[in-house]
Design a protein around this motif. Structure first.
Motif: not given
Ligand code: MGD
Ligand code: MGD
Ligand code: MO
Length: 819
Positions: A247-252
């Motif tokens: 999730q934090i990866k996708e949110a950048g």
């Protein structure tokens, strides 16, 4: 193979494949599921759960052939094939066994002979008689505290077959014993945090990943590696951290990894990697705090409203009290991270919404109490505690902390019959006559009668003659193996229940074969934080050889001691499980939820799901305290974060001052009194749970020439003329092991990594200081305590040297049946 720029994840997967092809057994034909891969829907099989997750046991002709992950698991553990093999591996304990000298000459006979494998098989009847008789003899001769039943460790999941509780239940019903308090995981943090933030915190929920994805701008993994450490949970793993990290990866979200190892998490997120010298993080934090203060970047309003004691900490930071300003230059000298980088971090932490995620390894060190105090002091200066996506979190790496908590009843569990209710982590419960800090057993054996300072009070160390272990492996988890061997010689008797011939079982006098969870019925919750489901832990196969459940074993011992009915209450295994479920059903109803009747739940052959409230999905730790610090006061004396503790000041411990302080550890990279050049990181293994599964086929996927891997940076290898894949001797003043060299640049120069949990395999068992043929790193770690405050273990404190092993290689014998 020189795996210089390899991710360890790729490395393990690749060698996993190699292992399965090479052996052609066991793993062959099993799907190679990886983390994050969609789990295959299981059309058949028996549902169960374990530390590694929910799975279906596939059975053919009465034999388990595959543990297939549950379709609801977002990231099934690659360790599952090893879990299956723990049923049938060569290291399985088959029959009750008694050490020959003990059997023939009585308790305490030839203590040096422990570990040399000379066992005699006995009947169950005889074994029960010997154990009951020995408990009685020791209690009558030396008093009840001479029986030690701390029995610390990672027993299997399940509310009934909690072998540690069952051991204490049997002993409480028949008398008393010495217990232990605390754990090896967070021994220092859980003692200091109540003074600082008002609760033990390390096992409490963090701001959710969901909230981080929306609000966090900078995620700092400080010695915290969720993609390895959340592979398992204390109950049944939900693996919510794997989706959380995505999730934090996708949110950048930008991320930083502060760690001597470029971790799986850092590789997955492509985080900036900062590698301080191990054991110097407190100095590093002080340098950042100095920069914050120096540049006026700290949040004075937060400090005034939500903390006490900053005024007493500041003179130390500035050097007014000790003449040493904790400048970035001062810190850089110690931690090896350039001063400019520390200033840069101070600016970025304060200008962005920053979450500081701290792991546990930094407190499993000499003076380990200081790190959590320093972190909270730093987070207080940043002033983001209680804001969405900001502040600090202490469990992002553990049991999928940050995975949102569902609305659920809490399952009851079998109790230890002490009248004390056991909740949460079982090892936190104190019962029994005397309690010693969990990692001080060796000190106790060597110093009976000594008065020990511990967290503001005194403990008189008892004389222990009988140690009884069920569900733990002290010959793996305890530090300084050779000191431990010396101490163990003071025991008359050491009794172990296990299903694996661990080093502890091999060093026991009486060994009783326990069942695995897959050979009995039980019930458990999914996710320590998520609590998303209740799972039937169904029996998959009948017990192999003569294995019996700990419940049945202790029931027989209790009966022999005249308390059989009190132990079982006349209830069967399924009666207990039904009872726990029914109690949860009542609690659920009070929360306006209806659970199916027990038989429908059990026969459904799947986990029972609970709802997730919108508010929980977006939980922010300490938001309530920030909103109203009076109404939602912390549990500290002042109700606020205590950056200075008058309670700790009153104890007057020179090894634990009253505010976060840089304290020189007994040894560290570049330390003033250090004897050896390489720092040892004894991280938690990626393809084991501590020592569990080391005796299974999954070992073949990572061992190097049959030995535990030792990671080393190419520069350090070159300086020693060593090459990848050779067998090396790793040694220091405390001990020596063999290991297989893995050269990689995902580790900082000056640091080697040998994971904890490799099985202790002394080449000459009678000799203290013998070479360990497989690679148990606790031959090298120190047995000293963190300080008089917590008296916790220091598994991450060790320096060593590495050299090529010359001469004939001793065979590894620890994974086969003893003679
Ligand atoms: N150097 C160093 N040392 C460390 C650490 C470190 O980081 N560095 N980490 C420390 C930490 S955090 C921990 S938690 C400890 C872990 O230490 P332990 O928890 O002692 O390690 P495990 O290998 O999990 O041992 C559990 C044992 O219980 C057995 N068992 C499981 N289920 C059952 C059951 O139902 N019945 C019976 N009778 N036996 C059962 C397993 O087979 C296994 O042998 O190690 C600590 N030691
Ligand atoms: N796969 C797997 N997962 C596990 C376990 C397991 O055995 N296997 N054990 C479980 C248990 S019981 C526990 S308590 C937790 C343990 O959780 P932790 O104690 O947090 O885990 P570790 O792997 O010991 O260390 C985490 C990270 O800290 C880094 N590190 C080591 N020393 C230092 C240091 O001085 N400074 C900094 N900044 N970083 C450092 C390591 O390189 C590693 O990447 O893990 C749990 N999860
Ligand atoms: Mo642990």
């Amino acid at each position: 193979m020189t795996s210089t720029s390899n991710s360890s994840l790729t490395l393990s997967k690749r060698s996993f494949l190699k292992g399965s092809l090479a052996t052609g057994l066991g793993f062959a034909g099993l799907p190679l599921f990886g983390r994050g891969a969609a789990a295959q829907a299981a059309s058949k099989g028996v549902v169960s759960g374990c530390h590694w997750g929910v799975f279906y046991g596939m059975v053919e002709d009465g034999r388990a052939v595959e543990f297939k992950p549950w379709e609801g698991d977002p990231a099934p553990s690659p360790q599952l094939p090893g879990v299956l093999d723990s049923l049938y591996s060569e290291s399985r304990i088959r029959y009750p066994m008694v050490r020959r000298a003990w059997l023939e000459q009585g308790p305490g006979a030839d203590p040096d002979g422990r570990g040399s494998g000379d066992f005699v098989r006995v009947s169950w009847e005889k074994a029960i008689e010997l154990v009951a008789g020995e408990i009685t003899r020791v209690r009558e001769t030396y008093g009840h505290p001479a029986v030690f039943a701390g029995s610390y460790g990672w027993k299997s999941s399940g509310k009934l077959h909690n072998c540690q509780t069952l051991l204490r239940r049997m002993l409480n019903l028949t008398g008393s014993y010495t217990n232990s308090v605390g754990d090896y995981s967070t021994g220092a943090a859980q003692v200091i945090l109540p003074y600082v933030s008002g609760s033990i915190e390390v096992y409490e929920q963090c701001t959710t990943w969901n909230n981080l994805a929306e609000n966090c701008e900078l995620m700092v993994f400080w010695g915290a590696n969720p993609l390895n450490n959340s592979e398992i949970s204390w109950q049944v793993a939900d693996h919510g951290s794997f989706s959380g990290v995505d999730q934090i990866k996708e949110a950048g979200v930008e991320s930083i990894c502060i760690d001597p190892v470029r971790t799986e998490t850092a590789q997955h997120l492509d985080s900036e990697w900062i590698a301080p010298a191990p054991q110097t993080d407190v100095a590093m934090m002080l340098g950042i705090m100095y920069a914050l203060q120096d540049e006026g970047l700290h949040d004075q309003a937060f400090l005034d409203r939500y903390t006490v004691g900053f005024d007493k900490f500041l003179p130390y930071l500035l050097g007014d009290t000790d003449g040493t300003p904790k400048t970035p230059e001062w810190a850089a000298e110690i931690c090896g991270v350039p001063a400019d980088k520390l200033r840069d971090l101070a600016r970025r932490f304060s200008s962005k919404r920053t979450m500081l995620a701290l792991g546990y390894s930094t407190q499993r060190q000499h003076h380990g109490e200081q790190i959590h105090w320093a972190l909270i002091t730093l987070a207080s200066m940043l002033g983001q505690i209680g804001l969405p996506g900001g502040g600090y979190g202490l469990s992002y790496h553990y049991s999928s902390g940050g995975s949102p908590t569902h609305t659920t009843p809490i399952l009851k569990a079998v109790d230890d019959a002490s009248g004390v209710k056991v909740e949460g982590a079982a090892w936190l419960a104190a019962s029994g006559a005397v309690s010693i800090p969990v990692s001080r057993l060796v000190e106790t054996l060597l110093n009976p009668g000594k008065v020990m300072q511990f967290n503001g009070h005194e403990v008189e160390l008892p004389e222990i003659k009988l140690a009884y272990w069920a569900g733990g492996n002290p010959f793996s988890h305890h530090q300084d193996r050779n000191e431990m061997l010396r101490a163990w010689r003071r025991l008359d008797t050491f009794i172990v229940h296990d299903f694996q011939w661990t080093a502890s079982a091999r060093h026991a006098d009486i060994v009783l074969p326990a069942t695995t969870s897959y050979e009995r019925n039980d019930i458990e919750q999914v996710g320590d934080y998520a609590l998303s489901h209740i799972v039937p832990m169904k029996k998959i196969v009948e017990p192999v050889f003569e294995a019996r459940s700990d419940y049945d074993i202790f029931a027989d011992i209790a009966a022999k001691l005249g308390k059989g009915y009190e132990f079982t209450q006349g209830l069967s295994e399924m009666d207990w499980i039904r009872g726990f479920y029914e109690a949860a059903k009542v609690e659920a109803r009070a929360k306006s939820m209806e659970m199916p009747v027990f038989d429908a739940f059990w026969d459904s052959n799947k986990p029972l799901a609970f709802p997730l409230a919108e508010a929980q999905k977006d939980f922010v730790r300490h938001a309530d305290f920030r909103a109203d610090p009076l109404l939602n006061a912390l549990g500290t004396a002042s109700g606020k974060f205590e950056l200075y503790s008058t309670a700790i000041e009153k104890y007057g411990y020179d090894d634990c001052p009253p505010h976060a302080t840089w304290m020189e550890p007994i040894e560290r990279l570049g330390g003033p009194t250090t004897l050896y050049p390489l720092a040892v990181a004894s991280n938690h293994p990626d393809l084991r749970l501590h020592s569990q599964l080391c005796g299974t086929k999954i070992r073949e996927t990572y061992e190097v020439q049959g030995r535990e891997p030792c990671w080393m940076h190419p520069e350090d290898a070159e300086a020693r003329g060593l090459s990848d894949g050779e067998v090396v001797r790793v040694f220091n003043q405390r001990g020596q092991i063999l290991a297989g060299l893995v050269i990689t640049d995902v580790i900082r120069p000056g640091v080697i990594r040998v994971s904890e949990g490799g099985w202790f395999d002394p080449v000459e068992p009678r000799k203290i200081g013998s070479l360990c043929a497989y690679g148990d790193i606790n031959n090298l770690t120190t047995g000293v305590a963190t300080s008089r405050l917590a008296q916790a273990n220091c598994g991450q404190t060790a320096m060593a040297e590495v050299e090529r092993f010359e001469g004939p290689l001793p065979p590894v014998t620890v994974f086969s049946q003893p003679a």
